[in-house]
Design a protein around this motif. Sequence first.
Motif, short mmCIF file in Angstrom:
data_model
loop_
_atom_site.label_atom_id
_atom_site.label_comp_id
_atom_site.label_asym_id
_atom_site.label_seq_id
_atom_site.Cartn_x
_atom_site.Cartn_y
_atom_site.Cartn_z
N ALA A 59 0.83 -1.20 0.00
CA ALA A 59 0.00 0.00 0.00
C ALA A 59 0.87 1.25 0.00
CB ALA A 59 -0.92 0.00 1.21
N VAL A 60 1.97 1.22 0.75
CA VAL A 60 2.90 2.36 0.80
C VAL A 60 3.71 2.45 -0.49
CG1 VAL A 60 4.92 3.30 1.97
CG2 VAL A 60 3.03 2.37 3.32
N VAL A 61 4.24 1.30 -0.95
CA VAL A 61 5.10 1.29 -2.15
C VAL A 61 4.35 1.79 -3.37
CG1 VAL A 61 6.33 -0.24 -3.75
CG2 VAL A 61 6.64 -0.51 -1.28
N THR A 62 3.08 1.41 -3.50
CA THR A 62 2.31 1.75 -4.70
C THR A 62 1.43 2.99 -4.52
OG1 THR A 62 0.47 0.30 -4.06
CG2 THR A 62 2.24 -0.69 -5.35
N LEU A 63 1.67 3.75 -3.48
CA LEU A 63 0.80 4.88 -3.14
C LEU A 63 0.64 5.85 -4.31
CD1 LEU A 63 -0.73 5.51 -0.54
CD2 LEU A 63 1.14 7.01 0.13
N THR A 64 1.71 6.10 -5.08
CA THR A 64 1.65 7.05 -6.19
C THR A 64 1.67 6.36 -7.56
OG1 THR A 64 4.06 7.32 -6.15
CG2 THR A 64 2.76 8.86 -4.83
N TRP A 65 1.56 5.04 -7.59
CA TRP A 65 1.52 4.31 -8.86
C TRP A 65 0.16 4.48 -9.53
CZ3 TRP A 65 3.96 -1.24 -8.99
CH2 TRP A 65 5.27 -1.20 -8.49
N SER A 66 0.13 4.25 -10.83
CA SER A 66 -1.13 4.00 -11.50
C SER A 66 -1.75 2.75 -10.90
CB SER A 66 -0.90 3.80 -13.00
OG SER A 66 -1.97 3.10 -13.59
N ARG A 67 -3.02 2.83 -10.54
CA ARG A 67 -3.66 1.66 -9.92
C ARG A 67 -3.72 0.48 -10.88
NH1 ARG A 67 -7.97 5.58 -7.10
NH2 ARG A 67 -6.76 6.04 -5.22
N SER A 110 -5.66 -4.51 -1.48
CA SER A 110 -5.72 -3.16 -0.95
C SER A 110 -5.88 -2.13 -2.06
CB SER A 110 -4.51 -2.84 -0.08
OG SER A 110 -3.33 -3.33 -0.62
N VAL A 111 -5.18 -2.31 -3.19
CA VAL A 111 -5.33 -1.39 -4.32
C VAL A 111 -6.72 -1.52 -4.93
CG1 VAL A 111 -4.48 -0.75 -6.61
CG2 VAL A 111 -2.86 -1.35 -4.80
N ALA A 112 -7.21 -2.75 -5.07
CA ALA A 112 -8.54 -2.97 -5.65
C ALA A 112 -9.62 -2.34 -4.79
CB ALA A 112 -8.80 -4.46 -5.81
N GLU A 194 -1.92 9.33 5.81
CA GLU A 194 -2.32 7.94 6.00
C GLU A 194 -1.92 7.44 7.39
OE1 GLU A 194 -3.95 6.06 3.78
OE2 GLU A 194 -3.95 7.48 2.11
N LEU A 195 -0.73 7.81 7.85
CA LEU A 195 -0.27 7.37 9.17
C LEU A 195 -1.06 8.05 10.30
CD1 LEU A 195 3.58 7.34 8.54
CD2 LEU A 195 2.11 5.35 8.91
N ARG A 196 -1.41 9.34 10.12
CA ARG A 196 -2.17 10.03 11.16
C ARG A 196 -3.54 9.40 11.37
NH1 ARG A 196 0.69 14.53 9.34
NH2 ARG A 196 -0.78 14.94 7.63
N LEU A 318 -14.31 5.19 8.48
CA LEU A 318 -13.56 5.72 9.61
C LEU A 318 -12.27 6.40 9.17
CD1 LEU A 318 -14.01 2.78 12.15
CD2 LEU A 318 -14.81 5.12 12.49
N ALA A 319 -11.69 5.96 8.07
CA ALA A 319 -10.41 6.51 7.62
C ALA A 319 -10.55 7.87 6.95
CB ALA A 319 -9.74 5.54 6.67
N GLY A 320 -11.77 8.27 6.59
CA GLY A 320 -11.98 9.59 6.02
C GLY A 320 -11.31 9.76 4.67
N ASP A 321 -10.48 10.82 4.54
CA ASP A 321 -9.89 11.16 3.25
C ASP A 321 -8.55 10.47 2.99
OD1 ASP A 321 -11.99 12.89 2.68
OD2 ASP A 321 -11.03 14.55 3.76
N ALA A 322 -8.10 9.63 3.90
CA ALA A 322 -6.81 8.93 3.73
C ALA A 322 -7.00 7.44 4.01
CB ALA A 322 -5.77 9.54 4.67
N PRO A 323 -7.70 6.74 3.10
CA PRO A 323 -8.11 5.36 3.40
C PRO A 323 -7.14 4.26 2.99
CG PRO A 323 -9.14 6.05 1.37
CD PRO A 323 -8.30 7.22 1.83
N THR A 324 -6.09 4.59 2.22
CA THR A 324 -5.28 3.54 1.60
C THR A 324 -4.60 2.65 2.63
OG1 THR A 324 -4.89 4.96 -0.32
CG2 THR A 324 -3.45 3.06 -0.05
N LEU A 325 -3.86 3.25 3.57
CA LEU A 325 -3.13 2.46 4.54
C LEU A 325 -4.07 1.80 5.55
CD1 LEU A 325 -0.35 1.53 5.33
CD2 LEU A 325 -0.06 3.60 6.71
N ALA A 326 -5.16 2.47 5.91
CA ALA A 326 -6.14 1.88 6.82
C ALA A 326 -6.79 0.66 6.19
CB ALA A 326 -7.20 2.91 7.21
N THR A 327 -7.15 0.77 4.90
CA THR A 327 -7.73 -0.38 4.20
C THR A 327 -6.74 -1.52 4.13
OG1 THR A 327 -9.11 1.12 2.87
CG2 THR A 327 -8.79 -1.11 2.03
N ALA A 328 -5.48 -1.21 3.85
CA ALA A 328 -4.45 -2.25 3.80
C ALA A 328 -4.26 -2.90 5.16
CB ALA A 328 -3.14 -1.66 3.32
#
Length: 399
Positions: A59-67, A110-112, A194-196, A318-328
């Motif tokens: 989730a962290v490594v691909t944060l800025t990748w094309s999904r 997580s990306v899906a 994401e960490l916050r 619950l993760a609001g506007d930063a869901p990527t790391l929470a979902t992972a």
Amino acid sequence: MPIAVYVLGLSIFAQGTSELMLAGLLPELATDLHVSIPQAGLLISAFAVGMLVGAPVLAVVTLTWSRRTALLVSLAIFALTHVAGALTTSYAVLLATRIVGAFVYAGFWSVAAVTVMTLVRSDSRARAMSIVTGGLTIATIIGLPLGTVLGQHLGWQSAFWTVAGLCVLAMAGVATTVPAGRPDPATAPRLGDELRVLRNARLWLAFATTALVTATILVVFSYLAPLLTQTTGLPPGAVPGVLALYGLGSFIGITIGGRFADALPFHTLFISITGLVVLSGLLALTATVPVTIIGVIVLLGGFGFAANPALNARVFSLAGDAPTLATATNFSAFNVGITAGPWLGGLAIDAGAGYPALGWIAVGTGLAALATVLFAAYVPVSSQGLAGRGASDRSRRAA
């Protein structure tokens, strides 16, 4: 629903078949690799360990990748691990391929999930996730029994070759339906945000619920094949049919759960987990009665998977506007349960407790899961650490 939602569900079917099929292949794997059934069961736990680590890391490594790129790379590596697994005769090598395959499978999940959540309206997220996760239930209905039949008649390697082929087909679907663009730098996810979000205590209660519900399901599911043949007394040829019925129950459960989870997340969780507890106790008491145990297994699939959409959508809200790391992290929680379930079951079997004891272990983990739901529903938990008041408000609404 966008067509990409269904394509991602079919991709999960391809990979989920591999995740599930070992439950029907344990006797063949144990014989061919010269290990005990509990040792073969550790291949299921190894897969879960790979997912446990892979979800947050990728989730962290691909944060800025094309999904689309992230999804295609994950599918390609997953297919290659199954080619390697089909070609080996070593337990250690097979164990390693399961870990690597699961690592990238977790990244795909997580990306899906984030892709799906951004493609649909906020009031349709649980339904969309029920379609994607429905790929896993279809894998239970079709992939698991098919893998079992292939393993019994053509060798367990044939099931691995089949999964590799399905992944190639899934890649074609992803390449043609998932948007290819990279995230806009102005709106791209930021690691600090994401960490916050992970400082929110309610998120960790949700993660605990996810892990405990999954352990409750897997402690029994992982050993269904030997339970049915050695305790219930069914012939090996009947196992694929029972597993298909379990998958049918799962499909019905996740469909119903997806319809209600957006509006009634806690009600959905309470009913599904209570059903798991009652049915697990009934399994322990009636494991030697074929008619009863088959009905219990079907209902276990239904109640178990009914919780899934609520577990996923609640974390995203619950993760609001930063869901990527929470979902992972939630997917990692799923895999804490997938790891713990077979391990706890293996301890009981090795200790001579017998397969019916698996039901009592599931009762214990199910009651613990129910406690986390009740605690989150009725006891205020600080939302400090979320990014701003708007995220805090979203947290309270999601709870």
